[in-house]
Every structure is written in C-alpha cells, then in structure tokens.
Design a protein around this motif. Structure first.
Motif, PDB file in Angstrom:
ATOM      1  N   LEU A  37       0.826  -1.211   0.000  1.00  0.00           N
ATOM      2  CA  LEU A  37       0.000   0.000   0.000  1.00  0.00           C
ATOM      3  C   LEU A  37       0.863   1.266   0.000  1.00  0.00           C
ATOM      4  N   GLN A  38       1.978   1.217   0.719  1.00  0.00           N
ATOM      5  CA  GLN A  38       2.894   2.361   0.738  1.00  0.00           C
ATOM      6  C   GLN A  38       3.478   2.584  -0.650  1.00  0.00           C
ATOM      7  N   ASN A  39       3.826   1.505  -1.344  1.00  0.00           N
ATOM      8  CA  ASN A  39       4.342   1.628  -2.706  1.00  0.00           C
ATOM      9  C   ASN A  39       3.296   2.216  -3.635  1.00  0.00           C
ATOM     10  N   MET A  40       2.044   1.792  -3.477  1.00  0.00           N
ATOM     11  CA  MET A  40       0.959   2.358  -4.289  1.00  0.00           C
ATOM     12  C   MET A  40       0.819   3.850  -4.013  1.00  0.00           C
ATOM     13  N   ARG A  41       0.908   4.206  -2.760  1.00  0.00           N
ATOM     14  CA  ARG A  41       0.794   5.614  -2.380  1.00  0.00           C
ATOM     15  C   ARG A  41       1.912   6.431  -3.019  1.00  0.00           C
ATOM     16  N   ASN A  42       3.116   5.849  -3.047  1.00  0.00           N
ATOM     17  CA  ASN A  42       4.250   6.536  -3.648  1.00  0.00           C
ATOM     18  C   ASN A  42       4.126   6.643  -5.165  1.00  0.00           C
ATOM     19  N   GLU A  43       3.291   5.797  -5.751  1.00  0.00           N
ATOM     20  CA  GLU A  43       3.070   5.812  -7.197  1.00  0.00           C
ATOM     21  C   GLU A  43       1.743   6.481  -7.544  1.00  0.00           C
ATOM     22  N   TYR A  44       1.343   7.462  -6.759  1.00  0.00           N
ATOM     23  CA  TYR A  44       0.053   8.132  -6.944  1.00  0.00           C
ATOM     24  C   TYR A  44      -0.114   8.652  -8.362  1.00  0.00           C
ATOM     25  N   ASP A  45       0.917   9.280  -8.906  1.00  0.00           N
ATOM     26  CA  ASP A  45       0.802   9.867 -10.245  1.00  0.00           C
ATOM     27  C   ASP A  45       0.442   8.813 -11.284  1.00  0.00           C
ATOM     28  N   SER A  46       1.021   7.630 -11.149  1.00  0.00           N
ATOM     29  CA  SER A  46       0.724   6.544 -12.080  1.00  0.00           C
ATOM     30  C   SER A  46      -0.748   6.127 -11.969  1.00  0.00           C
ATOM     31  N   PHE A  47      -1.239   5.977 -10.742  1.00  0.00           N
ATOM     32  CA  PHE A  47      -2.636   5.620 -10.538  1.00  0.00           C
ATOM     33  C   PHE A  47      -3.561   6.725 -11.038  1.00  0.00           C
ATOM     34  N   HIS A  48      -3.164   7.958 -10.826  1.00  0.00           N
ATOM     35  CA  HIS A  48      -3.964   9.091 -11.293  1.00  0.00           C
ATOM     36  C   HIS A  48      -4.079   9.051 -12.811  1.00  0.00           C
ATOM     37  N   ASP A  49      -2.959   8.820 -13.485  1.00  0.00           N
ATOM     38  CA  ASP A  49      -2.963   8.759 -14.950  1.00  0.00           C
ATOM     39  C   ASP A  49      -3.861   7.630 -15.457  1.00  0.00           C
ATOM     40  N   ILE A  50      -3.819   6.482 -14.778  1.00  0.00           N
ATOM     41  CA  ILE A  50      -4.683   5.362 -15.157  1.00  0.00           C
ATOM     42  C   ILE A  50      -6.147   5.744 -14.982  1.00  0.00           C
ATOM     43  N   ALA A  51      -6.469   6.396 -13.871  1.00  0.00           N
ATOM     44  CA  ALA A  51      -7.852   6.799 -13.595  1.00  0.00           C
ATOM     45  C   ALA A  51      -8.336   7.812 -14.619  1.00  0.00           C
ATOM     46  N   VAL A  52      -7.497   8.776 -14.964  1.00  0.00           N
ATOM     47  CA  VAL A  52      -7.874   9.797 -15.956  1.00  0.00           C
ATOM     48  C   VAL A  52      -8.091   9.136 -17.316  1.00  0.00           C
TER      49      VAL A  52
END
Length: 69
Positions: A37-52
């Motif tokens: 979960l910490q790694n996911m949090r650190n990769e927020y921009d990547s998740f944001h781009d996927i969501a967009v």
C-alpha cells in the motif's frame, strides 16, 4: 485501482476471519500489505494517470483534485 488495494488486503482479511488464525502469519501479511500500500501511495501519479485515462475512455468529466491544499 480498487482491485489492487483489495488484493493487498484480502489475504489478511481471510486469515483473520479463519477459525485457526495464526497471529504471527497475520502480522507478516500485515507488514507485507503495508509495504504494498505504501508503494501504491508513492506511485500516486501513475494511478492518477490510469484513472484519468479510464475516465476519458468512459466519457467522464475531468475533475482536477489538488492534493495537500
């Protein structure tokens, strides 16, 4: 994205609900999940781009979130 979060915590949930719960193993799973979960949090921009990208494919309106404001 939600599925990645659920994948990181599902094992803990299953173990803690079992009749023969091994707390030592649960502790190990919690540490591992925390790391994921910490790694996911650190990769927020990547998740944001996927969501967009997903939102654009589905025709959703673009909403800009300001984090830390």
């Amino acid at each position: 994205m939600m599925s990645k979060i659920l994948e990181a915590t599902h094992g803990i949930s299953q173990l803690l609900q079992s009749l023969q719960c091994d707390l030592s193993k649960a502790n190990d799973l919690i540490k591992s999940s925390h790391e994921k979960l910490q790694n996911m949090r650190n990769e927020y921009d990547s998740f944001h781009d996927i969501a967009v990208s997903l939102g654009q494919k589905l025709g959703a309106l673009k909403i800009t979130l300001k984090i830390g404001v």
